[in-house]
Design an enzyme around this catalytic site. Sequence first.
Site, PDB file in Angstrom:
ATOM      1  CB  CYS A 141     -21.670 -37.365   6.912  1.00  0.00           C
ATOM      2  SG  CYS A 141     -21.440 -38.075   5.258  1.00  0.00           S
ATOM      3  CG  HIS A 217     -17.213 -36.033   3.240  1.00  0.00           C
ATOM      4  ND1 HIS A 217     -17.007 -36.914   2.209  1.00  0.00           N
ATOM      5  CD2 HIS A 217     -18.215 -36.572   3.993  1.00  0.00           C
ATOM      6  CE1 HIS A 217     -17.847 -37.939   2.322  1.00  0.00           C
ATOM      7  NE2 HIS A 217     -18.579 -37.755   3.403  1.00  0.00           N
TER       8      HIS A 217
END
Length: 334
Positions: A141, A217
Amino acid sequence: MKVKVGINGYGTIGKRVAYAVSKQDDMELIGVTKTKPDFEAYLARERGIPVYAASEEFLPRFEKAGFEVAGTLSDLLENVDVIVDATPGGMGAKNKALYEKAGVKAIFQGGEKAEVAQVSFVAQANYEKALGKDYVRVVSCNTTGLTRTLSALQEYIDYVYAVMIRRAADPNDSKRGPVNAITPSVTVPSHHGPDVQTVIPINIETMAFVVPTTLMHVHSVMIELKKPITREDVIDIFENTTRVLLFEKERGFESTAQLIEFARDLHREWNNLYEIAVWKESISVKGNRLFYIQAVHQESDVVPENVDAIRAMFEMADKWESIRKTNKSLGILK
């Protein structure tokens, strides 16, 4: 003729990829594997998805629960053209021998080392390198998020310095942490920079921290430029880069919380924000340095990459045709 797809591992990534595959008009979802008859297995069955035991050793768990499976992973492999391995990191490499024996193409996830596959993949950056390949690794990711924006700026890059502020756990994970700490990755570079280099050949150094949040994130990116670019140029590039969206603090996007709420308001499955979110106000050029901040929804940004990887491996479409089809099917905004 539709490509027949199996998913080995029906967890955070696996169930999202299964959903994405089911939305494609040139693919058929044959089944998914589970190690136990948990709520995800029951929901998959209720949705009409055949559930297979991940191996024979797990069959007693299903039998004890009275959960009838369609077979085991070996049976699933006999009926698919490609398997998407969404098992925990490191398991994919162990499973590869099974896929080779079955003569089935395989897609691995970013938790595996690059050596597991013939190419590491981000569709907009290196789609062509996966054409006709038997084994492809969709990068993590974080690496996907970095690669999407950096590949768009590649001609301007001399050196990249990026700091990863990583979520501690996914929302459904009650076992990981930290809960009340910030954990640094004390080696430099963190694994993210070298992983980006498996997709695009750039100079990059990364550092990483894990913080107590589950939503997304965040990346703080600084680029030393090898040729001039203006803030307006960068904004224009990002506005014309697929799977990258600009968000503004003055419109209420003050944190990752509002980004996830945006995905909820779009009625996305599982709050998926497939697109990389760049804060427009953060884009700044100071001399020969470019700065920006982006957020990555770790549960979903790799999902469209898995779909595009399938098309590349079977040479079903060129790069932009595949990206357009995937984007349209998943409601990706651009």
